[in-house]
Design a protein around this motif. Structure first.
Motif, PDB file in Angstrom:
ATOM      1  N   THR A   1       0.854  -1.184   0.000  1.00  0.00           N
ATOM      2  CA  THR A   1       0.000   0.000   0.000  1.00  0.00           C
ATOM      3  C   THR A   1       0.892   1.236   0.000  1.00  0.00           C
ATOM      4  OG1 THR A   1      -1.655  -1.195   1.296  1.00  0.00           O
ATOM      5  CG2 THR A   1      -1.850   1.196   1.244  1.00  0.00           C
ATOM      6  N   VAL A   2       0.519   2.215  -0.795  1.00  0.00           N
ATOM      7  CA  VAL A   2       1.247   3.488  -0.832  1.00  0.00           C
ATOM      8  C   VAL A   2       0.221   4.612  -0.735  1.00  0.00           C
ATOM      9  CG1 VAL A   2       2.796   4.991  -2.127  1.00  0.00           C
ATOM     10  CG2 VAL A   2       3.059   2.505  -2.285  1.00  0.00           C
ATOM     11  N   GLU A   3       0.425   5.496   0.228  1.00  0.00           N
ATOM     12  CA  GLU A   3      -0.434   6.670   0.368  1.00  0.00           C
ATOM     13  C   GLU A   3       0.344   7.874  -0.147  1.00  0.00           C
ATOM     14  OE1 GLU A   3      -3.046   9.086   3.735  1.00  0.00           O
ATOM     15  OE2 GLU A   3      -2.167   7.128   4.225  1.00  0.00           O
ATOM     16  N   PHE A   4      -0.302   8.675  -0.960  1.00  0.00           N
ATOM     17  CA  PHE A   4       0.400   9.793  -1.590  1.00  0.00           C
ATOM     18  C   PHE A   4      -0.536  10.969  -1.819  1.00  0.00           C
ATOM     19  CE2 PHE A   4      -1.448   7.367  -5.009  1.00  0.00           C
ATOM     20  CZ  PHE A   4      -1.917   8.324  -5.895  1.00  0.00           C
ATOM     21  N   ARG A   5       0.084  12.100  -2.097  1.00  0.00           N
ATOM     22  CA  ARG A   5      -0.646  13.287  -2.533  1.00  0.00           C
ATOM     23  C   ARG A   5      -0.008  13.728  -3.845  1.00  0.00           C
ATOM     24  NH1 ARG A   5      -0.498  16.108   1.735  1.00  0.00           N
ATOM     25  NH2 ARG A   5      -2.570  15.526   2.393  1.00  0.00           N
ATOM     26  N   ALA A   6      -0.805  13.759  -4.899  1.00  0.00           N
ATOM     27  CA  ALA A   6      -0.348  14.212  -6.209  1.00  0.00           C
ATOM     28  C   ALA A   6      -0.981  15.577  -6.461  1.00  0.00           C
ATOM     29  CB  ALA A   6      -0.753  13.222  -7.289  1.00  0.00           C
ATOM     30  N   SER A   7      -0.144  16.564  -6.687  1.00  0.00           N
ATOM     31  CA  SER A   7      -0.639  17.916  -6.923  1.00  0.00           C
ATOM     32  C   SER A   7      -0.765  18.181  -8.413  1.00  0.00           C
ATOM     33  CB  SER A   7       0.317  18.940  -6.309  1.00  0.00           C
ATOM     34  OG  SER A   7       0.416  18.734  -4.921  1.00  0.00           O
ATOM     35  N   TYR A   8      -1.753  18.969  -8.747  1.00  0.00           N
ATOM     36  CA  TYR A   8      -1.944  19.404 -10.123  1.00  0.00           C
ATOM     37  C   TYR A   8      -2.339  20.870 -10.075  1.00  0.00           C
ATOM     38  CZ  TYR A   8      -6.804  18.376  -8.840  1.00  0.00           C
ATOM     39  OH  TYR A   8      -8.013  18.313  -8.189  1.00  0.00           O
ATOM     40  N   ARG A   9      -2.243  21.521 -11.216  1.00  0.00           N
ATOM     41  CA  ARG A   9      -2.596  22.925 -11.259  1.00  0.00           C
ATOM     42  C   ARG A   9      -4.047  23.073 -10.818  1.00  0.00           C
ATOM     43  NH1 ARG A   9      -2.533  25.391 -16.866  1.00  0.00           N
ATOM     44  NH2 ARG A   9      -0.800  23.972 -17.011  1.00  0.00           N
ATOM     45  N   GLY A  10      -4.242  23.735  -9.674  1.00  0.00           N
ATOM     46  CA  GLY A  10      -5.588  23.962  -9.168  1.00  0.00           C
ATOM     47  C   GLY A  10      -6.027  23.044  -8.045  1.00  0.00           C
TER      48      GLY A  10
ATOM     49  N   GLU B   1      -4.588   9.823  -2.227  1.00  0.00           N
ATOM     50  CA  GLU B   1      -5.045   8.449  -2.450  1.00  0.00           C
ATOM     51  C   GLU B   1      -4.199   7.470  -1.645  1.00  0.00           C
ATOM     52  OE1 GLU B   1      -5.258   5.225  -6.098  1.00  0.00           O
ATOM     53  OE2 GLU B   1      -5.802   7.296  -6.539  1.00  0.00           O
ATOM     54  N   ARG B   2      -4.839   6.401  -1.215  1.00  0.00           N
ATOM     55  CA  ARG B   2      -4.157   5.248  -0.632  1.00  0.00           C
ATOM     56  C   ARG B   2      -4.345   4.115  -1.635  1.00  0.00           C
ATOM     57  NH1 ARG B   2      -6.788   4.797   4.026  1.00  0.00           N
ATOM     58  NH2 ARG B   2      -5.484   6.384   4.969  1.00  0.00           N
ATOM     59  N   SER B   3      -3.270   3.787  -2.351  1.00  0.00           N
ATOM     60  CA  SER B   3      -3.332   2.811  -3.437  1.00  0.00           C
ATOM     61  C   SER B   3      -2.903   1.434  -2.965  1.00  0.00           C
ATOM     62  CB  SER B   3      -2.399   3.232  -4.579  1.00  0.00           C
ATOM     63  OG  SER B   3      -2.800   4.451  -5.135  1.00  0.00           O
TER      64      SER B   3
ATOM     65  N   ASP C   1      -6.231  -0.878  -6.907  1.00  0.00           N
ATOM     66  CA  ASP C   1      -7.240   0.157  -6.763  1.00  0.00           C
ATOM     67  C   ASP C   1      -6.790   1.127  -5.681  1.00  0.00           C
ATOM     68  OD1 ASP C   1      -7.725  -1.138  -4.321  1.00  0.00           O
ATOM     69  OD2 ASP C   1      -9.614  -2.029  -4.972  1.00  0.00           O
ATOM     70  N   GLY C   2      -7.617   2.111  -5.427  1.00  0.00           N
ATOM     71  CA  GLY C   2      -7.271   3.095  -4.413  1.00  0.00           C
ATOM     72  C   GLY C   2      -8.495   3.626  -3.719  1.00  0.00           C
ATOM     73  N   GLU C   3      -8.255   4.188  -2.545  1.00  0.00           N
ATOM     74  CA  GLU C   3      -9.319   4.842  -1.798  1.00  0.00           C
ATOM     75  C   GLU C   3      -8.845   6.253  -1.479  1.00  0.00           C
ATOM     76  OE1 GLU C   3      -9.535   1.958   1.392  1.00  0.00           O
ATOM     77  OE2 GLU C   3      -8.606   3.394   2.760  1.00  0.00           O
ATOM     78  N   PHE C   4      -9.793   7.122  -1.249  1.00  0.00           N
ATOM     79  CA  PHE C   4      -9.495   8.532  -1.032  1.00  0.00           C
ATOM     80  C   PHE C   4      -9.806   8.887   0.405  1.00  0.00           C
ATOM     81  CE2 PHE C   4     -10.733   7.715  -5.400  1.00  0.00           C
ATOM     82  CZ  PHE C   4      -9.575   8.122  -6.048  1.00  0.00           C
TER      83      PHE C   4
END
Length: 135
Positions: free
Chosen positions: A101-110, A115-117, A130-133
């Motif tokens: 399991t990997v939990e991450f934050r991916a930033s995008y413009r705006g 997600e915890r994948s 799959d992932g959960e938010f």
């Protein structure tokens, strides 16, 4: 007569990989995208998948998606601009595990995506399940 002092030029350093690690794209996620080597851990696969979103590589995303949860096709938004990846935590997912399991934050413009994948090994290779938010 005018004398101009110039600094010696240094060879340009390749830009760091979009996944956030200091290596160049070719030495980091690019080698996974090309298929020359498989991601050795769930976290490495997750980083390479983020990088595939940055690069618009839908084929890699589909190839590294678990067969039981993989969509028939994937259309990426060409206007999406990913701006950074932060790993918040990881459990299992090493060469000694079959799941991770990997939990991450991916930033995008705006905004950003948190997600915890979940990842599993299929025929020895890590794939995204799959992932959960998290709230």
């Amino acid at each position: 007569m005018t004398h101009r002092i110039t600094r010696p030029t240094r060879p340009a350093q390749p830009a760091a990989c979009p996944c956030g690690l200091p290596e160049s794209y070719e030495a980091c996620c690019g080698r996974f995208h090309s298929g020359s080597v498989a991601a050795p851990t769930a976290e490495a696969l997750m980083r390479s998948r983020y990088c595939a979103f940055v690069k618009g590589d839908a084929g890699y995303l589909l190839r590294t998606w678990h067969p039981r949860t993989r969509p028939a096709r994937l259309e990426l938004d060409p206007g999406m601009r990913w701006t950074g990846l932060e790993i918040l935590g990881a459990s299992d997912g090493s060469a000694f595990h079959s799941t991770g399991t990997v939990e991450f934050r991916a930033s995008y413009r705006g905004g950003s995506l948190h997600e915890r994948s979940r990842f599993e090994r299929v025929d020895g290779a890590w794939v995204y399940v799959d992932g959960e938010f998290p709230a």
